[in-house]
Scaffold this motif. Sequence first.
Motif, PDB file in Angstrom:
ATOM      1  N   UNK A   9      45.912  14.687-137.991  1.00  0.00           N
ATOM      2  CA  UNK A   9      45.450  13.484-138.685  1.00  0.00           C
ATOM      3  C   UNK A   9      46.569  12.895-139.538  1.00  0.00           C
ATOM      4  N   UNK A  10      46.630  11.549-139.644  1.00  0.00           N
ATOM      5  CA  UNK A  10      45.788  10.524-139.028  1.00  0.00           C
ATOM      6  C   UNK A  10      46.145  10.306-137.566  1.00  0.00           C
ATOM      7  N   UNK A  34      41.602  20.306-126.425  1.00  0.00           N
ATOM      8  CA  UNK A  34      42.146  19.714-127.643  1.00  0.00           C
ATOM      9  C   UNK A  34      41.856  20.675-128.796  1.00  0.00           C
ATOM     10  N   UNK A  35      42.771  20.718-129.745  1.00  0.00           N
ATOM     11  CA  UNK A  35      42.607  21.628-130.868  1.00  0.00           C
ATOM     12  C   UNK A  35      43.219  21.010-132.112  1.00  0.00           C
ATOM     13  N   UNK A  59      34.672  17.993-137.733  1.00  0.00           N
ATOM     14  CA  UNK A  59      34.775  16.527-137.711  1.00  0.00           C
ATOM     15  C   UNK A  59      36.151  16.069-138.195  1.00  0.00           C
ATOM     16  N   UNK A  60      36.676  15.023-137.555  1.00  0.00           N
ATOM     17  CA  UNK A  60      37.988  14.492-137.921  1.00  0.00           C
ATOM     18  C   UNK A  60      37.928  12.967-137.859  1.00  0.00           C
ATOM     19  N   UNK A  61      38.327  12.288-138.922  1.00  0.00           N
ATOM     20  CA  UNK A  61      38.351  10.821-138.879  1.00  0.00           C
ATOM     21  C   UNK A  61      39.492  10.338-137.996  1.00  0.00           C
ATOM     22  N   UNK A  62      39.318   9.159-137.426  1.00  0.00           N
ATOM     23  CA  UNK A  62      40.394   8.538-136.660  1.00  0.00           C
ATOM     24  C   UNK A  62      40.707   7.176-137.258  1.00  0.00           C
ATOM     25  N   UNK A  63      41.857   6.659-136.934  1.00  0.00           N
ATOM     26  CA  UNK A  63      42.286   5.366-137.459  1.00  0.00           C
ATOM     27  C   UNK A  63      41.662   4.262-136.615  1.00  0.00           C
ATOM     28  N   UNK A 120      34.678   8.824-135.918  1.00  0.00           N
ATOM     29  CA  UNK A 120      35.077  10.215-136.121  1.00  0.00           C
ATOM     30  C   UNK A 120      34.937  10.974-134.800  1.00  0.00           C
ATOM     31  N   UNK A 121      35.776  11.981-134.646  1.00  0.00           N
ATOM     32  CA  UNK A 121      35.669  12.861-133.492  1.00  0.00           C
ATOM     33  C   UNK A 121      35.430  14.281-133.988  1.00  0.00           C
TER      34      UNK A 121
END
Length: 313
Positions: free
Chosen positions: A10-11, A34-35, A41-45, A49-50
């Motif tokens: 991230x980001x 993917x790891x 949860x991970x925010x994306x730009x 979120x993914x």
Amino acid sequence: MHRVTSVIVSPVLSFDVSIPLMVFNSVPHYDVRICTARPGPMPTVGGPDIVVLDGLDAVEGADTVIAVGSGGEQAPTEVLDALRKAAADGARIASLCTGAFVLAQTGLLDGLRATTHWGLADDLATRFPSIDVQPDLLFVEDGGIFTSAGAAAAIDLCLHLVRIDYGAAVANTAARLAVVPPVRPGGQSQFIQTPLPPERGTSLAPTRVWALEHLDRPLTLTDLAGHARTSVRTLTRRFHAETGLSPLQWLLHRRIDRAKELLETTELPMNQVAQNSGLGSADSLRKHMAGRVGLTPTAYRASFNRAPTGASR
């Protein structure tokens, strides 16, 4: 089964995360994962979120490891350690777009040529002066490490890796499933003056389609200009604006691609492969294959041919 693991930092753009999944999952020979350093949860730009379920233990044993995201920020120490270990263990290392900043932080790019999105190339060069940053290339391979520019160039790099692993025919199938053109050469410029076809039907796309249908012919600039109903000078200018290549450069790339497909999918003699791809003779085929691919036609066929005995077309 060739395992590809994307390390998400991230980001990150959700589009960048999706590219290895889209390209490699379209080929049955890959196991794609993917790891991230902290699963969940991970925010994306600029996107939703993914959820990334796997931790960095997914890097262990991967054949190809791709750094995705970072935006130039400092990556977690455990990510850098995992990438260094993967490289030491013999994995193929790559980055998409801003992932070059992550590889730069590992030291793996020191003394090597690399690229990233053109808008961040100056920042990469300033922060990591030991890297020979190539701001105008789609993707770069140096020292066994691959880096790409942004957006569509990341697709090009992934297709290039498929082509290295399984040949042009498989890579072109993956490109068709992704509804993108066959992989562009890494040396092509990031800067295309006309990224979208011009209005009022002035695109040269129909002429390129016509050329692909007649690669066995000795096409000249005059032939292409005649089909496009324009002058050679205008054809050359517009062709470069739309593709980043001169007409003859583009033709040569397509002829070599056709030759590779014939070597992979048929048992045609070398002279016939050369004639069907428009390269003229077996000697010319050998010269261009060695120069562009790094293998003789015979060696390429031995590595990638999947045709049943006696197959021809």
